[in-house]
Design an enzyme around this catalytic site. Sequence first.
Site, PDB file in Angstrom:
ATOM      1  N   LYS A 144      -3.242  12.041  50.728  1.00 23.78           N
ATOM      2  CA  LYS A 144      -3.735  10.798  50.817  1.00 23.78           C
ATOM      3  C   LYS A 144      -3.089   9.826  52.342  1.00 23.78           C
ATOM      4  CE  LYS A 144      -1.035   7.161  49.482  1.00 23.78           C
ATOM      5  NZ  LYS A 144      -1.271   5.962  50.686  1.00 23.78           N
ATOM      6  N   GLY A 178      10.759   7.771  49.740  1.00 23.78           N
ATOM      7  CA  GLY A 178      10.985   9.194  49.402  1.00 23.78           C
ATOM      8  C   GLY A 178      11.996   9.230  47.975  1.00 23.78           C
ATOM      9  N   GLU A 181      10.263  14.153  54.289  1.00 23.06           N
ATOM     10  CA  GLU A 181      10.659  13.588  55.900  1.00 23.06           C
ATOM     11  C   GLU A 181      10.642  12.098  55.846  1.00 23.06           C
ATOM     12  OE1 GLU A 181      11.225  15.906  58.141  1.00 23.06           O
ATOM     13  OE2 GLU A 181      10.438  17.724  57.453  1.00 23.06           O
ATOM     14  N   GLY A 184       7.688   9.457  55.176  1.00 24.66           N
ATOM     15  CA  GLY A 184       7.591   8.016  55.244  1.00 24.66           C
ATOM     16  C   GLY A 184       8.801   7.463  55.057  1.00 24.66           C
ATOM     17  N   SER A 185       9.141   6.360  54.664  1.00 22.61           N
ATOM     18  CA  SER A 185      10.436   5.731  54.458  1.00 22.61           C
ATOM     19  C   SER A 185      11.267   6.215  53.460  1.00 22.61           C
ATOM     20  CB  SER A 185      10.273   4.143  54.179  1.00 22.61           C
ATOM     21  OG  SER A 185       9.824   4.043  52.885  1.00 22.61           O
ATOM     22  N   CYS A 238       9.656   8.337  63.989  1.00 24.52           N
ATOM     23  CA  CYS A 238      10.905   8.757  63.055  1.00 24.52           C
ATOM     24  C   CYS A 238      12.238   9.051  63.897  1.00 24.52           C
ATOM     25  CB  CYS A 238      10.636   9.648  62.088  1.00 24.52           C
ATOM     26  SG  CYS A 238       9.830  11.139  62.797  1.00 24.52           S
ATOM     27  N   GLU A 241      16.952   0.889  60.952  1.00 27.16           N
ATOM     28  CA  GLU A 241      15.773   1.513  61.510  1.00 27.16           C
ATOM     29  C   GLU A 241      14.652   0.294  62.027  1.00 27.16           C
ATOM     30  OE1 GLU A 241      12.874   3.901  59.435  1.00 27.16           O
ATOM     31  OE2 GLU A 241      12.899   5.208  61.007  1.00 27.16           O
TER      32      GLU A 241
HETATM   33  P1  NAD Z   1       5.990   4.272  53.479  1.00 31.04           P
HETATM   34  O1  NAD Z   1       7.161   4.651  52.838  1.00 31.04           O
HETATM   35  O2  NAD Z   1       6.091   3.025  53.429  1.00 31.04           O
HETATM   36  O3  NAD Z   1       4.700   4.846  53.399  1.00 31.04           O
HETATM   37  C1  NAD Z   1       4.467   6.258  53.560  1.00 31.04           C
HETATM   38  C2  NAD Z   1       3.248   6.588  52.853  1.00 31.04           C
HETATM   39  O4  NAD Z   1       3.491   6.631  51.187  1.00 31.04           O
HETATM   40  C3  NAD Z   1       1.982   5.637  52.599  1.00 31.04           C
HETATM   41  O5  NAD Z   1       0.890   6.762  52.413  1.00 31.04           O
HETATM   42  C4  NAD Z   1       2.260   4.875  51.313  1.00 31.04           C
HETATM   43  O6  NAD Z   1       0.704   4.460  50.961  1.00 31.04           O
HETATM   44  C5  NAD Z   1       2.950   5.736  50.543  1.00 31.04           C
HETATM   45  N1  NAD Z   1       3.757   5.192  49.350  1.00 31.04           N
HETATM   46  C6  NAD Z   1       3.971   3.922  49.384  1.00 31.04           C
HETATM   47  N2  NAD Z   1       4.487   3.672  47.980  1.00 31.04           N
HETATM   48  C7  NAD Z   1       4.752   5.134  47.387  1.00 31.04           C
HETATM   49  C8  NAD Z   1       5.341   5.286  46.165  1.00 31.04           C
HETATM   50  N3  NAD Z   1       5.762   4.684  45.432  1.00 31.04           N
HETATM   51  N4  NAD Z   1       4.841   6.763  45.822  1.00 31.04           N
HETATM   52  C9  NAD Z   1       4.083   7.532  46.545  1.00 31.04           C
HETATM   53  N5  NAD Z   1       3.752   7.094  47.588  1.00 31.04           N
HETATM   54  C10 NAD Z   1       4.117   5.776  48.440  1.00 31.04           C
HETATM   55  O7  NAD Z   1       6.449   4.603  55.270  1.00 31.04           O
HETATM   56  P2  NAD Z   1       5.510   4.280  56.341  1.00 31.04           P
HETATM   57  O8  NAD Z   1       5.768   2.985  56.662  1.00 31.04           O
HETATM   58  O9  NAD Z   1       4.091   4.294  56.271  1.00 31.04           O
HETATM   59  O10 NAD Z   1       6.093   4.964  57.467  1.00 31.04           O
HETATM   60  C11 NAD Z   1       7.241   4.505  58.225  1.00 31.04           C
HETATM   61  C12 NAD Z   1       8.440   5.525  57.988  1.00 31.04           C
HETATM   62  O11 NAD Z   1       8.227   6.762  57.943  1.00 31.04           O
HETATM   63  C13 NAD Z   1       9.736   5.035  58.870  1.00 31.04           C
HETATM   64  O12 NAD Z   1      10.773   5.019  57.830  1.00 31.04           O
HETATM   65  C14 NAD Z   1       9.711   6.438  59.472  1.00 31.04           C
HETATM   66  O13 NAD Z   1      11.046   6.518  60.115  1.00 31.04           O
HETATM   67  C15 NAD Z   1       9.237   7.350  58.504  1.00 31.04           C
HETATM   68  N6  NAD Z   1       8.927   8.639  58.990  1.00 31.04           N
HETATM   69  C16 NAD Z   1       9.471   9.881  58.994  1.00 31.04           C
HETATM   70  C17 NAD Z   1       9.041  10.992  59.976  1.00 31.04           C
HETATM   71  C18 NAD Z   1       9.595  12.249  59.476  1.00 31.04           C
HETATM   72  O14 NAD Z   1       9.168  13.412  59.998  1.00 31.04           O
HETATM   73  N7  NAD Z   1      11.109  12.158  59.172  1.00 31.04           N
HETATM   74  C19 NAD Z   1       7.803  10.765  60.281  1.00 31.04           C
HETATM   75  C20 NAD Z   1       7.260   9.975  60.503  1.00 31.04           C
HETATM   76  C21 NAD Z   1       7.634   8.726  59.759  1.00 31.04           C
END
Ligand code: NAD
Length: 473
Positions: free
Chosen positions: A172, A228, A245, A223-224, A279, A376
């Site tokens: 997704k 996570g 991640e 993601g965030s 990130c 961040e």
């Molecule tokens: P986010 O956590 O808002 O969303 C990431 C994904 O998770 C999206 O596809 C979203 O639809 C989905 N999601 C949202 N709520 C969910 C839930 N309850 N259960 C399962 N999935 C859900 O993050 P974002 O705003 O898309 O990305 C930015 C963040 O990602 C930043 O904190 C960044 O540092 C981090 N990031 C980390 C890495 C890494 O490799 N460590 C790489 C890129 C981004």
Amino acid sequence: MRLFNNTYTMTINGKALTTNRVIKVINPANEEVIASVPDAEKEDLDAAVKAAKHAFQEWSRKTIEERSDFLCRLADGINEHKEEFMSLLTLEQGKPRAGADWEINGTVYWCKEIAKQRLDVEIIEETLEHIVERHHTPIGVVGAITPWNFPVLLAIWKIAPALMAGNTVVLKPSPYTPLCTLKLGELAREILPNGVLNIVSGGNELGQWITEHPEVSKVSFTGSTATGKKVMQSGASNLKRVTLELGGNDAAIVLPDVDPKAIAKDLFWASFSNSAQFCVACKRLYVHEDVYNDVLHELVEYAKSVKVGDGSDPESGLGPIQNRMQFEKVVGLIEDTKQIGAKFALGGQVEQKTGYFVPVTIVDNPPEDSRVVTEEAFGPVLPILKYRDYDEVIERANRTSYGLGGSVWGKNLTLAKDLAEKLETGTVWINEIHVFSPSFPFGGHKQSGMGVENSLDGLAEYTNSKTIMVNKK
Ligand code: NAD
């Protein structure tokens, strides 16, 4: 194959699928709606997981060479369409051409390189009477969830090792950047057996359904940190394996022996690449007091030479923030920084205009406990901070619940290595940054994640460890 028309469908069991509900996708450079994509219902996810589970039977029994061959063909398919992928990536994500080029070429490269990785059977003990072997067996259906900053590359970081290890996938993308990923699914329909790679689009709720699904055995999430934690919580229902991640607040430490003019360009891109929606962007720049003024001056001078604009304009070095929610977060952080009376060395004025544009903003030595330092930003707002001694700077750099990456810059490599070892992060670069490879493990310490991606360790995260012992007598 005519891949790049303006229709977007999910890929479930090798077939195109639409839904009644749709999500509108916006070009962040002009806020215009560029496409509508399916917004999956629970039944659609069930169908995708069912297809993946069914496909697992055959896919997991294919030889590693067969699976590798499929992945190479997928890489070739992406490569054939790379111009279209790059343009679409700029349109939906906002990044300028150089960034789209890096991401799509990286996607092809990763897919091919991960296709070469092998987790051979390991003979742990062998005597005349006894043999002990360690095998790596696939886990089952992998749920993959990606963010909006590098939607294509981060998808392939999950798809390639998951499939190589013999799993099938339901992926997704972020609702903000689903277009390239849906096209990737469309391409995969022509190449992979039905059900091996399913792409579903939808909102955050769909992500949660994946993490709760009883037939999904592993979740690989980028993601965030806040999300996570939710992933881990709902994955507990059937003890899903998780790779997380997550976010970071990376420090860069600049030693007193640097040449400020020579280093300014590297420090700029370390901090602002992809409009700092990265990130592992440098999010706190600690500079020794002996060179602080000079580094600040040179950094500001270099920053003035980089144009922020529509990614489709070849003159633009940095694009917009990807979505309104993030834009407002970054604007809020700038407002807070103003309210505490911190000094702006550059930027800080967000114009009222169409598109989610934030100017490059550099904050001159704000308090260590200000939000611009502790949070961040995930946008082009960089605090530059003065330090005097090395124990102090390490303590300040490590004063965060994050532990993703970091960097040290200077001529004294012994000192730089000593500081690198003291940073509590998964990756530290010295005199370079953002060097990644399919063979380098990448992951976060503390609340920046769990497990690693890339390398044989990353591949192993898509497997169960299985020990087989034989009494030969
Ligand atoms: P986010 O956590 O808002 O969303 C990431 C994904 O998770 C999206 O596809 C979203 O639809 C989905 N999601 C949202 N709520 C969910 C839930 N309850 N259960 C399962 N999935 C859900 O993050 P974002 O705003 O898309 O990305 C930015 C963040 O990602 C930043 O904190 C960044 O540092 C981090 N990031 C980390 C890495 C890494 O490799 N460590 C790489 C890129 C981004």
